[in-house]
Design a protein around this motif. Structure first.
Motif, PDB file in Angstrom:
ATOM      1  N   VAL A  71       0.844  -1.198   0.000  1.00  0.00           N
ATOM      2  CA  VAL A  71       0.000   0.000   0.000  1.00  0.00           C
ATOM      3  C   VAL A  71       0.877   1.244   0.000  1.00  0.00           C
ATOM      4  O   VAL A  71       1.879   1.317   0.726  1.00  0.00           O
ATOM      5  CB  VAL A  71      -0.917   0.027   1.241  1.00  0.00           C
ATOM      6  N   VAL A  72       0.483   2.220  -0.807  1.00  0.00           N
ATOM      7  CA  VAL A  72       1.140   3.523  -0.827  1.00  0.00           C
ATOM      8  C   VAL A  72       0.087   4.591  -0.551  1.00  0.00           C
ATOM      9  O   VAL A  72      -0.950   4.636  -1.225  1.00  0.00           O
ATOM     10  CB  VAL A  72       1.805   3.809  -2.186  1.00  0.00           C
ATOM     11  N   GLY A  73       0.332   5.425   0.449  1.00  0.00           N
ATOM     12  CA  GLY A  73      -0.522   6.567   0.718  1.00  0.00           C
ATOM     13  C   GLY A  73       0.262   7.850   0.494  1.00  0.00           C
ATOM     14  O   GLY A  73       1.368   7.997   1.019  1.00  0.00           O
ATOM     15  N   ARG A  74      -0.287   8.767  -0.301  1.00  0.00           N
ATOM     16  CA  ARG A  74       0.418  10.019  -0.625  1.00  0.00           C
ATOM     17  C   ARG A  74      -0.370  11.212  -0.123  1.00  0.00           C
ATOM     18  O   ARG A  74      -1.575  11.338  -0.370  1.00  0.00           O
ATOM     19  CB  ARG A  74       0.612  10.129  -2.137  1.00  0.00           C
ATOM     20  N   PHE A  75       0.327  12.079   0.601  1.00  0.00           N
ATOM     21  CA  PHE A  75      -0.224  13.343   1.068  1.00  0.00           C
ATOM     22  C   PHE A  75       0.479  14.457   0.287  1.00  0.00           C
ATOM     23  O   PHE A  75       1.664  14.729   0.535  1.00  0.00           O
ATOM     24  CB  PHE A  75       0.018  13.522   2.568  1.00  0.00           C
ATOM     25  N   PRO A  76      -0.188  15.089  -0.665  1.00  0.00           N
ATOM     26  CA  PRO A  76       0.481  16.099  -1.492  1.00  0.00           C
ATOM     27  C   PRO A  76       0.966  17.288  -0.664  1.00  0.00           C
ATOM     28  O   PRO A  76       0.274  17.756   0.249  1.00  0.00           O
ATOM     29  CB  PRO A  76      -0.616  16.540  -2.473  1.00  0.00           C
ATOM     30  N   GLY A  77       2.160  17.757  -0.980  1.00  0.00           N
ATOM     31  CA  GLY A  77       2.709  18.922  -0.308  1.00  0.00           C
ATOM     32  C   GLY A  77       2.253  20.209  -0.967  1.00  0.00           C
ATOM     33  O   GLY A  77       1.634  20.201  -2.040  1.00  0.00           O
ATOM     34  N   SER A  78       2.600  21.304  -0.331  1.00  0.00           N
ATOM     35  CA  SER A  78       2.202  22.603  -0.863  1.00  0.00           C
ATOM     36  C   SER A  78       3.104  23.061  -1.999  1.00  0.00           C
ATOM     37  O   SER A  78       2.773  23.998  -2.720  1.00  0.00           O
ATOM     38  CB  SER A  78       2.222  23.650   0.262  1.00  0.00           C
ATOM     39  N   GLY A  79       4.258  22.402  -2.160  1.00  0.00           N
ATOM     40  CA  GLY A  79       5.146  22.710  -3.269  1.00  0.00           C
ATOM     41  C   GLY A  79       6.494  23.230  -2.826  1.00  0.00           C
ATOM     42  O   GLY A  79       6.610  23.966  -1.841  1.00  0.00           O
ATOM     43  N   GLY A  80       7.538  22.793  -3.543  1.00  0.00           N
ATOM     44  CA  GLY A  80       8.870  23.335  -3.322  1.00  0.00           C
ATOM     45  C   GLY A  80       9.726  22.613  -2.314  1.00  0.00           C
ATOM     46  O   GLY A  80      10.894  22.970  -2.135  1.00  0.00           O
ATOM     47  N   GLY A  81       9.196  21.615  -1.638  1.00  0.00           N
ATOM     48  CA  GLY A  81       9.978  20.903  -0.626  1.00  0.00           C
ATOM     49  C   GLY A  81      10.372  19.512  -1.081  1.00  0.00           C
ATOM     50  O   GLY A  81       9.963  19.041  -2.146  1.00  0.00           O
ATOM     51  N   ARG A  82      11.175  18.841  -0.268  1.00  0.00           N
ATOM     52  CA  ARG A  82      11.586  17.471  -0.569  1.00  0.00           C
ATOM     53  C   ARG A  82      10.462  16.490  -0.252  1.00  0.00           C
ATOM     54  O   ARG A  82       9.786  16.616   0.768  1.00  0.00           O
ATOM     55  CB  ARG A  82      12.813  17.079   0.258  1.00  0.00           C
ATOM     56  N   SER A  83      10.319  15.472  -1.080  1.00  0.00           N
ATOM     57  CA  SER A  83       9.364  14.400  -0.789  1.00  0.00           C
ATOM     58  C   SER A  83       9.996  13.409   0.176  1.00  0.00           C
ATOM     59  O   SER A  83      11.211  13.182   0.162  1.00  0.00           O
ATOM     60  CB  SER A  83       8.945  13.690  -2.071  1.00  0.00           C
ATOM     61  N   LEU A  84       9.175  12.814   1.034  1.00  0.00           N
ATOM     62  CA  LEU A  84       9.675  11.914   2.072  1.00  0.00           C
ATOM     63  C   LEU A  84       8.778  10.694   2.189  1.00  0.00           C
ATOM     64  O   LEU A  84       7.554  10.812   2.188  1.00  0.00           O
ATOM     65  CB  LEU A  84       9.731  12.627   3.422  1.00  0.00           C
ATOM     66  N   MET A  85       9.398   9.535   2.302  1.00  0.00           N
ATOM     67  CA  MET A  85       8.701   8.272   2.500  1.00  0.00           C
ATOM     68  C   MET A  85       8.889   7.792   3.934  1.00  0.00           C
ATOM     69  O   MET A  85      10.006   7.747   4.431  1.00  0.00           O
ATOM     70  CB  MET A  85       9.248   7.208   1.539  1.00  0.00           C
ATOM     71  N   LEU A  86       7.779   7.436   4.592  1.00  0.00           N
ATOM     72  CA  LEU A  86       7.821   6.726   5.867  1.00  0.00           C
ATOM     73  C   LEU A  86       7.498   5.271   5.561  1.00  0.00           C
ATOM     74  O   LEU A  86       6.429   4.961   5.040  1.00  0.00           O
ATOM     75  CB  LEU A  86       6.812   7.321   6.852  1.00  0.00           C
TER      76      LEU A  86
END
Length: 396
Positions: free
Chosen positions: A66-81
């Motif tokens: 399962v993959v759950g994605r919470f979109p960011g507001s923009g401009g930052g690094r993406s992070l996986m838990l």
């Protein structure tokens, strides 16, 4: 400054208990029709309730990640838990899915390895979802099959899943893991000639040939143990895990087979291990023209090492120091994790997980307070890494 972010203890305790009570034994451990499907479905529901965009992928029926994605507001690094869904078997356990709580510990298969870490990932995402959006996207990834061949993680990576960073929440006692050993499995087969036990002139004993291999491997094992060492992982190692040879006491064995496991430190490889084995077999063949043997690589999982001054390591170190009240130890692990697969595709990766004991053992538990603290560490680290306040350099 990152303000206090107290986790919801009741949510953590209830969620962990629910996940532990779900049988998600990896089918490789003889659980019949067991799979990750039920626990994957529940994790997907929990993520959807938080507002995540969810995806489920199967590499085989019921073998779901399962993959759950919470979109960011923009401009930052993406992070996986990251957490894995599967567990090993329950042989010898009295009540493996009880999720019983005693003296601040939750017992049950998977509580420590690693539904405690997965629960902390969910709790951290829930905390962050209630606040301001991170600058970068946040992913919660729960994978199948980590306990055997990591086919769940491999499928997600093959399908293009990538983040700038990943925090693997395998149990570390809230210390900071920046390295782990790799491993490879090598099959070695010796070939003899079957004959009746009363006719030694006709038979060639493959088992005796394998005995020579075992003696040579023991010498090689001593050489490896005395060889190059990694500052966090020590030396590599090897052992013979299985052996099968012959078909009956009155028959010269036509074939003998072993499976050799070689544990690898950074700088060592499966190719190097295979070269060592083939060199050993060639020497035995040169000493005896009747000696026949072959080797092949069954599985290769590389080692892992992360620069301790990388942005993610600094973010997690700062978060852990704030929550624990003291700096975490920087450690390596002798066992393998999916961190290696993530680093191999360019994902900056670090490990931190809860405290407890009993991974793969008859008594397994996780310290509940450590799961709560881990959730806060993950949330703080995510805010640092994905666009919050930058932690200081050279903290490790």
């Amino acid at each position: 400054h990152i303000p206090p972010m107290p986790p919801d203890r009741d949510y953590i305790h209830a969620t962990l208990a629910e996940l532990v009570r779900i049988n998600s034994i990896n089918p490789a451990f003889g659980a019949g029709d067991s799979s990750e499907a039920v626990v994957a479905s529940r994790v997907e529901s929990l993520l959807a309730e938080m507002g995540a965009r969810t995806t489920t992928m199967e590499f085989a029926p019921g073998r779901a990640s399962v993959v759950g994605r919470f979109p960011g507001s923009g401009g930052g690094r993406s992070l996986m838990l990251y957490g894995h869904l599967d567990t090993v078997g329950v042989s010898g356990m009295e009540d493996p899915f009880s999720a019983a709580v005693q003296d601040g510990r939750m017992y049950g298969r998977g509580s420590y390895d690693m539904k405690g870490g997965l629960t902390a990932c969910l709790a951290a995402a829930r905390m962050l979802a209630k606040g301001e959006s991170l600058a970068g996207d946040l992913y919660v990834v729960a994978v199948a099959d980590e306990e055997t061949e990591s086919r769940g993680m491999q499928l997600l990576l093959e399908e293009g899943l990538r983040t700038a960073g990943a925090i693997v929440t395998e149990a570390t006692e809230l210390d900071l893991g920046v390295a782990h050993k790799g491993f490879c499995w090598i099959e070695i087969v010796t070939e003899g000639r079957a004959a009746h036990g009363s006719r030694p002139e006709e038979g060639v004993d493959a088992n005796t040939m394998m005995g020579r291999v075992l003696v040579a491997l023991e010498q090689e094992t001593t050489r490896i143990a005395a060889g190059r060492r990694h500052p966090l992982l020590g030396a590599g190692s090897q052992h013979v895990g299985t052996i099968q040879g012959g078909s009956g006491p009155s028959i010269y064995a036509a074939r003998c087979r072993i499976e050799l496991e070689r544990r690898l430190i950074p700088g060592e490889s499966a190719d190097g291990a295979m070269a060592d084995v083939n060199r050993l077999l060639t020497a035995l063949g040169a000493a005896d023209s009747t000696f026949k043997a072959s080797a092949r690589l069954l599985l290769d999982r590389p080692s892992f090492e992360q620069d301790p001054d990388s942005p993610l390591v600094r973010a997690v170190h700062s978060a852990a120091t704030a929550v624990r009240g003291q700096a975490p130890a920087v450690i390596g692990h002798s066992y393998w994790m999916d961190a290696s697969l993530l680093k191999a595709v360019g994902v900056e990766t670090v490990m931190i997980g809860p405290a407890g004991t009993g991974a793969h053992a008859e008594i397994e538990y996780v310290e509940l307070d450590s799961v709560v603290r881990l959730a806060e560490i993950l949330a703080r680290a995510a805010r640092f890494y994905s666009g919050g306040a930058a932690p200081p350099r050279n903290v490790v």
